[in-house]
Design a protein around this motif. Structure first.
Motif, PDB file in Angstrom:
ATOM      1  N   PHE A  44       0.820  -1.197   0.000  1.00 53.35           N
ATOM      2  CA  PHE A  44       0.000   0.000   0.000  1.00 53.35           C
ATOM      3  C   PHE A  44       0.859   1.255   0.000  1.00 53.35           C
ATOM      4  O   PHE A  44       1.939   1.292   0.588  1.00 53.35           O
ATOM      5  CB  PHE A  44      -0.927   0.014   1.220  1.00 53.35           C
ATOM      6  N   GLY A  45       0.358   2.285  -0.679  1.00 61.05           N
ATOM      7  CA  GLY A  45       1.073   3.545  -0.711  1.00 61.05           C
ATOM      8  C   GLY A  45       0.524   4.464  -1.781  1.00 61.05           C
ATOM      9  O   GLY A  45      -0.598   4.295  -2.271  1.00 61.05           O
ATOM     10  N   GLY A  46       1.330   5.433  -2.174  1.00 60.73           N
ATOM     11  CA  GLY A  46       0.948   6.407  -3.185  1.00 60.73           C
ATOM     12  C   GLY A  46       1.149   5.869  -4.592  1.00 60.73           C
ATOM     13  O   GLY A  46       1.258   4.656  -4.810  1.00 60.73           O
ATOM     14  N   PRO A  47       1.214   6.761  -5.575  1.00 62.31           N
ATOM     15  CA  PRO A  47       1.358   6.328  -6.967  1.00 62.31           C
ATOM     16  C   PRO A  47       2.566   5.435  -7.227  1.00 62.31           C
ATOM     17  O   PRO A  47       2.552   4.634  -8.174  1.00 62.31           O
ATOM     18  CB  PRO A  47       1.484   7.658  -7.722  1.00 62.31           C
ATOM     19  N   GLU A  48       3.587   5.549  -6.386  1.00 62.75           N
ATOM     20  CA  GLU A  48       4.806   4.768  -6.601  1.00 62.75           C
ATOM     21  C   GLU A  48       4.582   3.257  -6.466  1.00 62.75           C
ATOM     22  O   GLU A  48       5.401   2.462  -6.937  1.00 62.75           O
ATOM     23  CB  GLU A  48       5.900   5.218  -5.621  1.00 62.75           C
ATOM     24  N   VAL A  49       3.470   2.828  -5.853  1.00 61.54           N
ATOM     25  CA  VAL A  49       3.249   1.383  -5.662  1.00 61.54           C
ATOM     26  C   VAL A  49       2.600   0.742  -6.883  1.00 61.54           C
ATOM     27  O   VAL A  49       2.457  -0.490  -6.928  1.00 61.54           O
ATOM     28  CB  VAL A  49       2.407   1.105  -4.405  1.00 61.54           C
ATOM     29  N   LEU A  50       2.188   1.529  -7.869  1.00 62.69           N
ATOM     30  CA  LEU A  50       1.552   0.985  -9.071  1.00 62.69           C
ATOM     31  C   LEU A  50       2.625   0.398  -9.994  1.00 62.69           C
ATOM     32  O   LEU A  50       3.493   1.112 -10.468  1.00 62.69           O
ATOM     33  CB  LEU A  50       0.760   2.072  -9.801  1.00 62.69           C
ATOM     34  N   GLN A  51       2.546  -0.894 -10.240  1.00 63.38           N
ATOM     35  CA  GLN A  51       3.535  -1.582 -11.060  1.00 63.38           C
ATOM     36  C   GLN A  51       2.886  -2.119 -12.334  1.00 63.38           C
ATOM     37  O   GLN A  51       1.811  -2.723 -12.284  1.00 63.38           O
ATOM     38  CB  GLN A  51       4.139  -2.769 -10.292  1.00 63.38           C
ATOM     39  N   HIS A  52       3.539  -1.910 -13.462  1.00 58.16           N
ATOM     40  CA  HIS A  52       3.058  -2.461 -14.728  1.00 58.16           C
ATOM     41  C   HIS A  52       3.649  -3.851 -14.916  1.00 58.16           C
ATOM     42  O   HIS A  52       4.877  -4.008 -14.953  1.00 58.16           O
ATOM     43  CB  HIS A  52       3.459  -1.555 -15.896  1.00 58.16           C
ATOM     44  N   VAL A  53       2.777  -4.873 -14.983  1.00 58.35           N
ATOM     45  CA  VAL A  53       3.229  -6.269 -15.016  1.00 58.35           C
ATOM     46  C   VAL A  53       2.388  -7.063 -16.015  1.00 58.35           C
ATOM     47  O   VAL A  53       1.434  -6.541 -16.604  1.00 58.35           O
ATOM     48  CB  VAL A  53       3.112  -6.921 -13.628  1.00 58.35           C
ATOM     49  N   GLU A  54       2.727  -8.327 -16.175  1.00 54.35           N
ATOM     50  CA  GLU A  54       1.885  -9.288 -16.880  1.00 54.35           C
ATOM     51  C   GLU A  54       1.317 -10.259 -15.858  1.00 54.35           C
ATOM     52  O   GLU A  54       2.040 -10.766 -14.989  1.00 54.35           O
ATOM     53  CB  GLU A  54       2.682 -10.040 -17.948  1.00 54.35           C
ATOM     54  N   LEU A  55       0.012 -10.520 -15.975  1.00 53.58           N
ATOM     55  CA  LEU A  55      -0.681 -11.423 -15.056  1.00 53.58           C
ATOM     56  C   LEU A  55      -1.533 -12.401 -15.862  1.00 53.58           C
ATOM     57  O   LEU A  55      -1.913 -12.114 -17.007  1.00 53.58           O
ATOM     58  CB  LEU A  55      -1.599 -10.626 -14.124  1.00 53.58           C
ATOM     59  N   PRO A  56      -1.859 -13.553 -15.269  1.00 53.69           N
ATOM     60  CA  PRO A  56      -2.781 -14.458 -15.958  1.00 53.69           C
ATOM     61  C   PRO A  56      -4.143 -13.809 -16.162  1.00 53.69           C
ATOM     62  O   PRO A  56      -4.587 -12.991 -15.353  1.00 53.69           O
ATOM     63  CB  PRO A  56      -2.880 -15.654 -15.005  1.00 53.69           C
ATOM     64  N   ASP A  57      -4.805 -14.174 -17.249  1.00 55.57           N
ATOM     65  CA  ASP A  57      -6.166 -13.694 -17.483  1.00 55.57           C
ATOM     66  C   ASP A  57      -7.071 -14.051 -16.305  1.00 55.57           C
ATOM     67  O   ASP A  57      -6.915 -15.123 -15.703  1.00 55.57           O
ATOM     68  CB  ASP A  57      -6.746 -14.348 -18.737  1.00 55.57           C
ATOM     69  N   PRO A  58      -8.038 -13.195 -15.988  1.00 47.57           N
ATOM     70  CA  PRO A  58      -9.036 -13.579 -14.985  1.00 47.57           C
ATOM     71  C   PRO A  58      -9.930 -14.684 -15.544  1.00 47.57           C
ATOM     72  O   PRO A  58     -10.209 -14.730 -16.751  1.00 47.57           O
ATOM     73  CB  PRO A  58      -9.822 -12.294 -14.756  1.00 47.57           C
ATOM     74  N   GLU A  59     -10.348 -15.567 -14.699  1.00 44.49           N
ATOM     75  CA  GLU A  59     -11.241 -16.650 -15.114  1.00 44.49           C
ATOM     76  C   GLU A  59     -12.648 -16.340 -14.626  1.00 44.49           C
ATOM     77  O   GLU A  59     -12.902 -16.344 -13.420  1.00 44.49           O
ATOM     78  CB  GLU A  59     -10.774 -17.983 -14.533  1.00 44.49           C
TER      79      GLU A  59
END
Length: 323
Positions: free
Chosen positions: A14-29
């Motif tokens: 948790f935190g400010g804008p700095e905690v937002l990470q651009h990643v690849e994740l599995p599709d939601p099912e």
């Protein structure tokens, strides 16, 4: 099982804008009672900044993908907007069928997203909280923002006598005037009570829509006319107002209410769907419009949150999931 990967914004602390990470994740099912949406645009709201720092009304849990609203298409090709419990900052998301709404022809994604949360918020505030009557004066704080820009237009469309907009810059005040506000006040005024009364020709005001908090809320309550109503729906300043003293409300015959949009779904009937349909009709009739606030890519989610928290934005911010 879905084995594709999607691009998303991920939060692991948790935190400010700095905690937002651009990643690849599995599709939601999607479950048996869920709808998969191929997300084209995700809406960015103040609530998302609170979710990322775990200061929202509904507590967050880690890890999470922020975002409570998306626009895109269902597998059968419907153009839709959808409300989510989270997961919107991604290329695919799942939603409950009752919170997926068709977008009519002539309404683009940014406009549809603007109406989905900000528009319905303005609608509920004016109709259910304030019970606006024709001829009444209406103060819209943060009038150049997502909710405020639509509230100004709705108040005029529904017959408000005088709409008083507040905003922090000349550019934002000019925008509010262009949307139909009768007068615009600097939101940094040293005494908001006096500023609002002067803007209303020396009289107290009937309705105030406030998502600022702190002294602005306190001084707005003090500006209410007999039987005036203040509707409180956020705290962008992250500073709480003073506790409301009930004897003071009695003395001036005023009312203060709060509104959190998810509670609308607990009302009998389809209030949310009714509001959204009316807003779409007003858009198509040219009576209200969305104010685009900027498109960011998923990789720019931090910048979007920084701009929103700095209160340097206008209108509706969205994330384009294609970049």
């Amino acid at each position: 099982m879905y084995d594709r990967l999607m691009r998303a914004v991920h939060v692991t602390e948790f935190g400010g804008p700095e905690v937002l990470q651009h990643v690849e994740l599995p599709d939601p099912e999607p479950g048996p009672d869920q709808v998969l949406v191929e997300v084209e645009h995700a809406g960015v709201n103040y609530a998302d900044t609170h979710q990322a720092e775990n200061s929202y009304l509904a507590p967050s849990s880690l890890p999470l993908v922020p975002g409570g609203e998306v626009a895109g298409r269902t597998p059968d090709g419907r153009r839709v907007v959808a409300l989510l419990d989270g997961g919107g900052y991604a290329q695919r998301a799942v939603a409950a069928p009752g919170r997926v709404f068709d977008v009519p022809d002539g309404v683009d994604n940014v406009t549809a997203l603007a109406m989905l949360v900000q528009g319905t918020t303005a609608w509920v505030l004016l109709r259910r909280n304030a019970h606006l009557e024709p001829g009444e004066s209406v103060v819209v704080h943060a009038a150049a923002g997502g909710v405020g820009s639509i509230a100004v237009q709705l108040a005029k469309a529904w017959g408000a006598g005088r709409v008083i907009a507040t905003a922090s810059s000349e550019e934002k005040r000019e925008l509010a005037l262009g949307l139909g506000a009768d007068v615009a006040v600097d939101s940094r005024a040293e005494d908001m009570t006096t500023a609002l009364r002067e803007a209303n020709g020396g009289s107290r005001v009937d309705v105030v829509l406030d998502m600022t908090g702190g002294r602005i809320t306190d001084e707005s309550v003090a500006a209410l006319a007999p039987f005036g109503r203040l509707a409180f729906f956020g705290m962008a300043s992250r500073r709480p107002p003073q506790p409301v003293q009930l004897p003071s409300l009695l003395k001036h015959s005023t009312s203060v209410s709060g509104m959190w949009l998810p509670h609308v779904f607990r009302l009998p009937g389809n209030v949310f769907g009714t509001a959204l349909a009316e807003l779409f009709d007003l858009v198509r009739d040219g009576r209200i419009r969305a104010v685009p606030g900027g498109e960011y890519g998923l990789t720019e989610a931090r910048e979007a949150h920084e701009a929103l928290r700095a209160r340097g934005t206008v209108g509706k911010l969205v994330l384009d999931t294609s970049r």
